[in-house]
Structures are given as structure tokens and as C-alpha cells.
Design an enzyme around this catalytic site. Structure first.
Site, PDB file in Angstrom:
ATOM      1  N   HIS A   1       0.837  -1.212   0.000  1.00 34.35           N
ATOM      2  CA  HIS A   1       0.000   0.000   0.000  1.00 34.35           C
ATOM      3  C   HIS A   1       0.871   1.261   0.000  1.00 34.35           C
ATOM      4  CE1 HIS A   1      -3.619   2.396   1.177  1.00 34.35           C
ATOM      5  NE2 HIS A   1      -2.679   3.180   1.682  1.00 34.35           N
ATOM      6  N   GLU A   2       1.781   1.332   0.964  1.00 32.51           N
ATOM      7  CA  GLU A   2       2.619   2.541   1.068  1.00 32.51           C
ATOM      8  C   GLU A   2       3.520   2.676  -0.145  1.00 32.51           C
ATOM      9  OE1 GLU A   2       1.757   4.733   3.190  1.00 32.51           O
ATOM     10  OE2 GLU A   2       0.457   3.408   4.370  1.00 32.51           O
TER      11      GLU A   2
ATOM     12  N   HIS B   1       1.795   4.570  -2.784  1.00 29.46           N
ATOM     13  CA  HIS B   1       1.892   6.020  -2.578  1.00 29.46           C
ATOM     14  C   HIS B   1       3.273   6.512  -3.018  1.00 29.46           C
ATOM     15  CE1 HIS B   1      -1.827   6.843  -0.466  1.00 29.46           C
ATOM     16  NE2 HIS B   1      -1.584   5.967   0.485  1.00 29.46           N
TER      17      HIS B   1
ATOM     18  N   GLU C   1      -4.668   7.909  -2.987  1.00 27.24           N
ATOM     19  CA  GLU C   1      -5.114   6.641  -2.419  1.00 27.24           C
ATOM     20  C   GLU C   1      -5.475   5.637  -3.520  1.00 27.24           C
ATOM     21  OE1 GLU C   1      -4.577   6.538   0.697  1.00 27.24           O
ATOM     22  OE2 GLU C   1      -5.509   4.638   1.232  1.00 27.24           O
TER      23      GLU C   1
HETATM   24 ZN    ZN Z   1      -2.919   5.251   1.913  1.00 25.10          ZN
END
Ligand code: ZN
Length: 504
Positions: free
Chosen positions: A268-269, A272, A298
Site C-alpha cells: 500500500h505505502e 503512494h 489513495e
Molecule cells: Zn494510503
């Protein structure tokens, strides 16, 4: 005009340098700072935020923007400007316009109070004691309302707050998205409740942290993460922050008895981080080098984490590697069983660990409470009870402690009221973008199953990352997918995926 644009670029670069320096102090506060440093760190952050505010509201910026032709009617300035310069003028006009409505004093009080608030929130959560955090949250809420009044709004006080994270989105638009989403999510959840639950017991065995981390690092390196331009560390609440054009920091947390936390947090990170590292050279270091909205940001993290990272193709590729790292836990498990396990749907208390179906219900809860909180309909002291009742109503279970309820998220302690809706928007944008990606790369699943992520990343770089803030979220969405945000794509993605996982 050229001179004005050149000067605006210089100012923008200086503001970015200061912003990144502040981010470094913030990153350190959440990762390595010793607890006794908290008090002075709050003063450091407050001082620097005050300096940034002064620089960012220098009347010279207003004059240069006016000279470039920017005004309320035409925020992008003179129409003869090249697209990128027009984008910079628009971004700076927006930032400047918001900034000058705030006083330096308010900015400094907010920075100090939220730095203290974060420390006390962490302590309150550890002790499972909302009453410890409540007085701090009251102060933060009152500063937030003061800020909203300065910024102004025409329909709803929450508009002024949401707009900070999701520029140009109104509360009424978010409400419309959520009311369309809620019944359809509940319907899918009901179908899943009627099906046989998947077995994920092997994910709850002991997975030593070091081995999880090594596996996670190998995965993100395949996805395109560049260790020369970033770091991965641990924090209480996973986040990504940018400290420079070639320096992006990811953080995650591990749970040795629940495999999903670490690996999906890292992916997830990383999503980003890949966005932050993908801005084109010409906009690096300026106000354009940022996600155009948090919803779009996101979309990048969730697409990598869920659409790609929780796909069958992904685990066809990685499961054999993982099984050889943890043979004691995974022998006898097939990639197919593993895939189902990481996609288990079940109402649970913690948002960041929620599955793809129930996740947005967690957001609807926060959105509902926040809009009631800022309009004075729920006093801070009543939040735990309001949280638990609404949780029961939406997800059918009731948190037995504030640790698992109202105290779980760091956002309010950071002054981030208005932030939560962007998480859910990210799910929607992510599904819509991935559908567009598949039009160019119809064999995306084959590439993923072969561990070849380069074509996917190149598509994202070309269509989304490199533009930074040149386009608004809506402009970008229309440019990439041919239409504005449409929740139907996320719903059909969920129906398609989970009707197979749960065979309904
Ligand atoms: Zn996030």
C-alpha cells in the site's frame, strides 16, 4: 509574463524545500524520536510552520499571480500559457488563496496543538482511555472550526475541511457517493454472509518480523521501488511522506501473528511512494510535484495493494516464494487457498485491516461522525458511544473498547478532520483507473502472474504519476477514463471478484 512565471517557480521551489524540511521532522517524530523530545519537537514544528506560512503568504506571490492573469474566474492565469505553467499558476493561486485567509498565529497554534495531540492520542490509545484524549480533541476541533470559518464555505462547514484533502469536492458530492455505495456494499456483504466462510487460519500462525520484512522488501523492489530514492521503516500508524524530490519515506507495521498486516501495508505505502517518485522532471521540486488530491493518491496505493496485490495472478507468482520462506506455516496450502484467505471478508473493528468490501463502511462511519461533530450535533465526550452505536448499525458488531473503536486512527489528533472520505474515493478511482489500464494492457493479469510489473508501472507513470497537480482529480479522471468518478466500476469489480471467492 515569462519573468513572473520564472519567479513563481523559484518561490515555489523554496516553499517545497521548507515543506520537505518540516516533513523530515514529522517523519522523525513518528519513527525514531525519543519520547522526551516531544515537547521541543512541537515548538520546532510550530516555528517552522509559522515561517512557511509567512513565506507562502508573501504579497509578492499575489502580485506575480495577478500579473500572470490569475483571478477567481480564471485561476490558471492567461490562456496563452503553456499547459504546465498554467497548472502551476492554478496550483499556486489555490494554495496562496487558502493560505492568506489564515493567520500565522492560527497556523502556529494548530501545529503545536496537533503535535501534542498526537503524543497524547498515542498514550490514550495505549491505555485504552478516551477521556485522556478528549480535552486535546476538543481543542483541535475548535481550532479546526476556526480554520473552516477563515477559509469560508457556501453550503456546509465540512466543505472547507474536505476541500483541503480533496480539492473542489463538496460535502454534498461525497454524501451522494456514499449513499450510492452503502446499500450496494451491504448487499454484497449479505451475500457473503450467506456463503461458506474461507479458511485463513494459516495466516494467523507465527510469521517472524524479519522474514516478513525481507519478503516485503523483495516484493516492492519488483514493483519498481527504488532503494536509492527512499526508505522503509516502522511506525505505529503506517504512512508515506516525501522529504525531497528523490527521497520518499515509507513506514509500515508488522503483526507477527497476522501475516496480512505487514505485507499489504508495505505494498500500500509503496503505491503512494511510486506516485511521489513518478512526477516528471520538469515539475519536480515545485508546487505541482504532489498528488492532485488524496483520493487520487489513495487510488495508487489501493490499486497496488488490492487490485494487484490481492489478485490470484499476484499470488500465482509470489506464493511459491512465500511458501519457501515460511514452510512451517504454509506447507499443504495451495496458491488458490492462499488467495481466498487474503481476500477473506468479515466485519472487523480496525479500518486499516478491513477487507475491500467492508472498508468503505468504516469510512462512511467516520464521515457521518465528522459531519455531525463539526456541526455540533455530537459533542466530543459522546464520540465513543456514537462510534460504537453506528458501528453496530453499519457492520453488525460493536467494539468492546475504545482501542478498537474511536481511538484507532491518528487522523483527528493530527487535525485531519475531512481526510477520511479520500480513502474511499481512492477505492473508486483505483477500480476505474485499472479498468482503463486493462484497455491498453489486456493481458495485465498475465504480466502480474509472470512477475513483470514494468508495463503496469509505465502506464501509471505515463497516465497518472507524471502529471502531479497539473490536472484536478476530475480532469485527470476524465482524461484517463473518459468520464468523471463513477462508483459503478468499484461495485462491479467487487461483485466480480467476490462472487468467485465466495461462489455466490
Ligand atoms: Zn494510503
Amino acid at each position: 509574463m515569462e519573468k513572473s512565471i520564472a519567479r513563481l517557480k523559484d518561490i515555489s521551489r523554496e516553499l517545497q524545500l521548507l515543506t520537505h524540511s518540516i516533513a523530515l521532522l514529522g517523519w522523525d517524530q513518528e519513527t525514531y524520536m525519543p519520547p522526551a523530545a516531544a515537547e521541543e519537537r512541537a515548538d520546532q514544528l510550530s516555528l517552522l510552520e509559522g515561517m512557511l506560512h509567512e513565506k507562502a503568504t508573501n504579497p509578492e506571490i499575489g502580485e506575480l499571480l495577478a500579473h500572470a492573469g490569475a483571478d477567481g474566474e480564471n485561476p490558471g492565469g492567461n490562456t496563452s500559457l503553456p499547459e504546465e505553467d498554467g497548472g502551476l499558476v492554478r496550483a499556486m493561486f489555490r494554495d496562496f488563496g487558502r493560505r492568506i485567509k489564515l493567520t500565522k498565529d492560527l497556523v502556529m497554534r494548530m501545529a503545536k496543538q496537533t503535535s501534542i495531540g498526537q503524543q497524547i492520542w498515542a498514550e490514550a490509545r495505549k491505555r485504552n482511555e478516551f477521556s485522556l484524549f478528549a480535552p486535546e480533541l476538543e481543542k483541535i476541533l475548535s481550532l479546526t472550526l476556526e480554520k473552516a470559518e477563515c477559509l469560508g464555505y457556501s453550503e456546509h462547514v465540512y466543505d472547507a475541511l474536505l476541500d483541503e484533502y480533496e480539492p473542489w469536492m463538496k460535502t454534498s458530492a461525497a454524501e451522494a457517493v456514499f449513499s450510492s455505495l452503502k446499500p450496494r456494499l451491504v448487499k454484497i456483504l449479505d451475500k457473503i454472509r450467506g456463503a461458506r466462510q474461507v479458511d485463513d487460519s494459516f495466516l494467523l500462525k507465527n510469521y517472524p518480523r524479519e522474514k516478513q520484512e525481507a519478503f516485503g522488501r523483495a516484493v516492492i523492489s519488483d514493483l519498481g521501488w527504488d532503494v536509492k530514492r527512499g526508505r522503509l521503516d516502522q511506525s505505529t500508524h503506517p504512512f508515506t511522506t516525501t522529504l525531497g524530490k528523490d527521497d520518499v519515506r515509507l513506514t509500515t507495521r508488522y503483526n507477527e501473528n497476522f501475516f496480512k498486516t505487514g505485507i499489504f501495508g508495505i505494498i500500500h505505502e509503496c503505491g503512494h511512494g511510486l506516485y511521489e517518485l513518478g512526477f516528471s522532471d520538469s515539475i519536480k521540486g515545485t508546487a505541482l510535484a504532489d498528488g492532485t488530491s488524496l483520493g487520487i493518491h489513495e487510488s495508487q496505493s489501493r490499486m497496488w495493494e488490492n487490485v494487484i496485490g490481492r489478485s490470484m495472478a499476484f499470488w500465482e507468482h509470489y506464493f511459491p516464494v512465500l511458501a519457501s520462506c515460511f514452510p512451517e506455516n504454509l506447507s499443504g496450502v495451495t496458491p488458490e487457498r492462499f488467495y481466498r484467505a487474503v481476500n477473506k471478508v468479515e466485519p472487523s473493528f480496525i479500518r486499516v485491516e478491513a477487507d475491500e468490501v467492508t472498508y468503505s463502511l468504516h469510512i462512511i462511519l467516520r464521515f457521518t461522525l465528522e459531519t455531525r461533530m463539526v456541526t455540533g450535533k455530537i459533542p466530543v465526550r459522546d464520540l465513543p458511544e456514537a462510534w460504537n452505536s453506528l458501528f453496530q448499525e453499519l457492520l453488525g458488531i460493536r467494539p468492546s473498547s475504545d482501542f478498537d473503536g474511536v481511538l484507532q486512527d491518528v487522523h483527528w489528533s493530527m487535525g485531519g478532520i475531512g481526510y477520511f472520505p479520500t480513502y474511499s474515493l481512492g477505492n473508486l478511482y483505483g477500480a476505474q483507473f485499472y479498468r482503463a489500464l486493462k484497455k491498453t494492457l489486456p493481458d495485465a493479469e498475465k504480466l502480474i502472474a509472470g512477475g513483470d510489473f514494468k508495463p503496469l508501472l509505465s502506464w501509471l507513470r505515463e497516465n497518472i504519476h507524471r502529471h502531479g497537480r497539473i490536472y484536478t482529480a476530475d480532469e485527470l479522471c476524465r482524461k484517463v477514463t473518459g468520464e468523471s468518478l463513477n462508483p459503478d466500476y468499484f461495485i462491479s469489480y467487487l461483485e466480480d471478484k467476490f462472487s468467485k471467492v465466495y461462489e455466490f
